[in-house]
Scaffold this active site. Structure first.
Site, PDB file in Angstrom:
ATOM      1  N   LYS A  32       0.839  -1.210   0.000  1.00 62.62           N
ATOM      2  CA  LYS A  32       0.000   0.000   0.000  1.00 62.62           C
ATOM      3  C   LYS A  32       0.873   1.260   0.000  1.00 62.62           C
ATOM      4  O   LYS A  32       0.611   2.194  -0.738  1.00 62.62           O
ATOM      5  CB  LYS A  32      -0.924   0.031   1.233  1.00 62.62           C
ATOM      6  CG  LYS A  32      -1.863  -1.160   1.332  1.00 62.62           C
ATOM      7  CD  LYS A  32      -2.839  -1.006   2.486  1.00 62.62           C
ATOM      8  CE  LYS A  32      -2.210  -0.984   3.858  1.00 62.62           C
ATOM      9  NZ  LYS A  32      -1.579  -2.258   4.270  1.00 62.62           N
ATOM     10  N   ARG A 107      -9.490   0.569   8.754  1.00 68.50           N
ATOM     11  CA  ARG A 107      -8.967  -0.745   9.108  1.00 68.50           C
ATOM     12  C   ARG A 107      -9.988  -1.566   9.885  1.00 68.50           C
ATOM     13  O   ARG A 107      -9.719  -2.710  10.239  1.00 68.50           O
ATOM     14  CB  ARG A 107      -7.731  -0.555   9.971  1.00 68.50           C
ATOM     15  CG  ARG A 107      -6.435  -1.021   9.302  1.00 68.50           C
ATOM     16  CD  ARG A 107      -5.349  -0.711  10.250  1.00 68.50           C
ATOM     17  NE  ARG A 107      -4.102  -1.328  10.064  1.00 68.50           N
ATOM     18  CZ  ARG A 107      -3.033  -0.731   9.528  1.00 68.50           C
ATOM     19  NH1 ARG A 107      -3.121   0.463   8.996  1.00 68.50           N
ATOM     20  NH2 ARG A 107      -1.881  -1.353   9.535  1.00 68.50           N
ATOM     21  N   ARG A 153      11.748  -5.456   5.085  1.00 70.62           N
ATOM     22  CA  ARG A 153      11.473  -4.031   4.833  1.00 70.62           C
ATOM     23  C   ARG A 153      12.444  -3.109   5.564  1.00 70.62           C
ATOM     24  O   ARG A 153      12.692  -3.256   6.744  1.00 70.62           O
ATOM     25  CB  ARG A 153      10.038  -3.720   5.256  1.00 70.62           C
ATOM     26  CG  ARG A 153       9.674  -2.261   5.059  1.00 70.62           C
ATOM     27  CD  ARG A 153       8.208  -2.072   4.925  1.00 70.62           C
ATOM     28  NE  ARG A 153       7.475  -2.336   6.143  1.00 70.62           N
ATOM     29  CZ  ARG A 153       6.156  -2.240   6.242  1.00 70.62           C
ATOM     30  NH1 ARG A 153       5.438  -1.895   5.188  1.00 70.62           N
ATOM     31  NH2 ARG A 153       5.542  -2.485   7.379  1.00 70.62           N
ATOM     32  N   ARG A 186      11.406  -0.774  10.971  1.00 70.54           N
ATOM     33  CA  ARG A 186      10.345  -0.363  11.893  1.00 70.54           C
ATOM     34  C   ARG A 186      10.290  -1.288  13.096  1.00 70.54           C
ATOM     35  O   ARG A 186      10.477  -2.491  12.959  1.00 70.54           O
ATOM     36  CB  ARG A 186       8.996  -0.386  11.159  1.00 70.54           C
ATOM     37  CG  ARG A 186       8.730   0.882  10.413  1.00 70.54           C
ATOM     38  CD  ARG A 186       7.533   0.772   9.537  1.00 70.54           C
ATOM     39  NE  ARG A 186       6.380   0.102  10.156  1.00 70.54           N
ATOM     40  CZ  ARG A 186       5.191   0.074   9.611  1.00 70.54           C
ATOM     41  NH1 ARG A 186       4.968   0.673   8.457  1.00 70.54           N
ATOM     42  NH2 ARG A 186       4.191  -0.553  10.207  1.00 70.54           N
ATOM     43  N   ARG A 197       0.333  -8.599  13.801  1.00 76.36           N
ATOM     44  CA  ARG A 197      -0.285  -7.641  12.858  1.00 76.36           C
ATOM     45  C   ARG A 197      -1.074  -8.386  11.783  1.00 76.36           C
ATOM     46  O   ARG A 197      -2.152  -7.942  11.369  1.00 76.36           O
ATOM     47  CB  ARG A 197       0.794  -6.767  12.216  1.00 76.36           C
ATOM     48  CG  ARG A 197       1.340  -5.734  13.208  1.00 76.36           C
ATOM     49  CD  ARG A 197       2.631  -5.122  12.732  1.00 76.36           C
ATOM     50  NE  ARG A 197       2.471  -4.362  11.514  1.00 76.36           N
ATOM     51  CZ  ARG A 197       3.435  -4.203  10.601  1.00 76.36           C
ATOM     52  NH1 ARG A 197       4.606  -4.768  10.763  1.00 76.36           N
ATOM     53  NH2 ARG A 197       3.208  -3.472   9.538  1.00 76.36           N
TER      54      ARG A 197
HETATM   55  P1  AMP Z   1       0.944   0.730   9.264  1.00 75.50           P
HETATM   56  O1  AMP Z   1       2.100   1.658   9.128  1.00 75.50           O
HETATM   57  O2  AMP Z   1      -0.192   1.085   8.382  1.00 75.50           O
HETATM   58  O3  AMP Z   1       1.344  -0.727   9.133  1.00 75.50           O
HETATM   59  O4  AMP Z   1       0.381   0.901  10.771  1.00 75.50           O
HETATM   60  C1  AMP Z   1       1.203   0.636  11.886  1.00 75.50           C
HETATM   61  C2  AMP Z   1       0.346   0.486  13.127  1.00 75.50           C
HETATM   62  O5  AMP Z   1      -0.360   1.711  13.377  1.00 75.50           O
HETATM   63  C3  AMP Z   1      -0.745  -0.579  13.065  1.00 75.50           C
HETATM   64  O6  AMP Z   1      -0.248  -1.867  13.365  1.00 75.50           O
HETATM   65  C4  AMP Z   1      -1.727  -0.063  14.108  1.00 75.50           C
HETATM   66  O7  AMP Z   1      -1.264  -0.324  15.413  1.00 75.50           O
HETATM   67  C5  AMP Z   1      -1.661   1.451  13.892  1.00 75.50           C
HETATM   68  N1  AMP Z   1      -2.661   1.905  12.886  1.00 75.50           N
HETATM   69  C6  AMP Z   1      -2.413   2.407  11.644  1.00 75.50           C
HETATM   70  N2  AMP Z   1      -3.550   2.704  11.007  1.00 75.50           N
HETATM   71  C7  AMP Z   1      -4.559   2.386  11.870  1.00 75.50           C
HETATM   72  C8  AMP Z   1      -5.979   2.437  11.780  1.00 75.50           C
HETATM   73  N3  AMP Z   1      -6.602   2.869  10.669  1.00 75.50           N
HETATM   74  N4  AMP Z   1      -6.696   2.031  12.853  1.00 75.50           N
HETATM   75  C9  AMP Z   1      -6.093   1.590  13.975  1.00 75.50           C
HETATM   76  N5  AMP Z   1      -4.769   1.489  14.115  1.00 75.50           N
HETATM   77  C10 AMP Z   1      -3.992   1.883  13.069  1.00 75.50           C
END
Ligand code: AMP
Length: 244
Positions: A32, A107, A153, A186, A197
């Site tokens: 994404k 999400r 990554r 990360r 996750r």
């Molecule tokens: P990402 O960078 O999109 O993989 O997001 C990293 C982390 O941020 C996720 O594992 C969640 O803990 C939190 N997070 C990101 N987007 C959301 C969302 N829309 N709703 C809830 N938690 C989120």
């Protein structure tokens, strides 16, 4: 596992004026973020990554960051109300008026319902109230490939470019090709958190595929393999939409 897939085809800019909301769905590691950057370049609309916004809040030490931190480190979701409020604030900014890319939001079904109401009730863009239906693109990627992408990554903390030590390595190990910053892993790309996750995704986010399919908004793109083919299909999905 797939072999090295490196894209160097530059993104061609589009002259489409009004793009509207684009939602990218897919598991962690589905690509994404990579595709969002390319969409942003082509159409000149901002990438809104809720993960990046939350990480920024953590590094600035805000109340939201403090609330989100432990959940993110465990691979759990941050509560809907907090994330929706953060997204509402971001969408109110001027650079969203021609459209925007949501990367990592919604999400949960609750977040999707909130977003539908928010888009229907707001003049976010130079578009009539109520005509803000999003294009929703789902990137489907096979489980082993997701694992390979997440464990490999590396991100540039300066320009945000994403690399993968297995499939898209930088020219010099550990160093960004563009600005020579040291690449970082990360915190939530550790093996135990990755599994959590992916579990969270299956339980809470996968139902969104049906949510948008039932509303006739879902475009599915095979997110495995060559980055340029995925990008071409993504642009097509956006431009084939009946909203442009
Ligand atoms: P990402 O960078 O999109 O993989 O997001 C990293 C982390 O941020 C996720 O594992 C969640 O803990 C939190 N997070 C990101 N987007 C959301 C969302 N829309 N709703 C809830 N938690 C989120």
């Amino acid at each position: 596992m797939e072999s090295a897939i490196i894209s160097e085809i530059p993104v061609k800019k589009s002259n489409i004026q009004l793009v509207g909301p684009v939602i990218l769905l897919g598991a962690p590691g589905a690509g994404k973020g990579t595709q969002a950057k390319r969409i942003s370049e082509r159409y000149g609309i901002p990438q809104i990554s809720t993960g990046d916004l939350l990480r920024e809040n953590i590094s600035r030490g805000t109340a939201l960051g403090m609330e989100a931190r432990s959940r993110m480190e465990r691979g759990e979701l941050v509560p809907d109300e907090l994330v929706c409020k953060m997204v509402a604030d971001r969408l109110a900014q001027q650079d969203c008026t021609r459209g925007f890319i949501l990367d990592g939001f919604p999400r949960t079904v609750k977040q999707a319902e909130w977003l539908d109401k928010h888009l229907a009730g707001n003049h976010i863009f130079e578009r009539e109230k109520g005509s803000n239906a999003p294009v929703v693109i789902q990137f489907a990627v096979e489980y082993n490939q997701l694992l390979q992408r997440l464990t490999g990554r590396r991100t540039c903390p300066t320009c945000g470019r994403i690399y993968n030590v297995h499939t898209q390595p930088p020219l010099t190990e550990g160093v960004c090709d563009i600005d020579a910053s040291a690449l970082v892993t990360r915190k939530d790309d550790r093996d135990d958190v990755i599994l959590e996750r992916l579990r969270t995704y299956e339980l809470q986010t996968l139902p969104l595929v049906n949510y948008y399919r039932q509303r006739n908004r879902l475009r599915e793109v095979d997110g495995g393999g060559a980055v340029d083919r995925i990008t071409a299909e993504t642009f097509k999905a956006i431009e084939d939409g009946d909203r442009l």
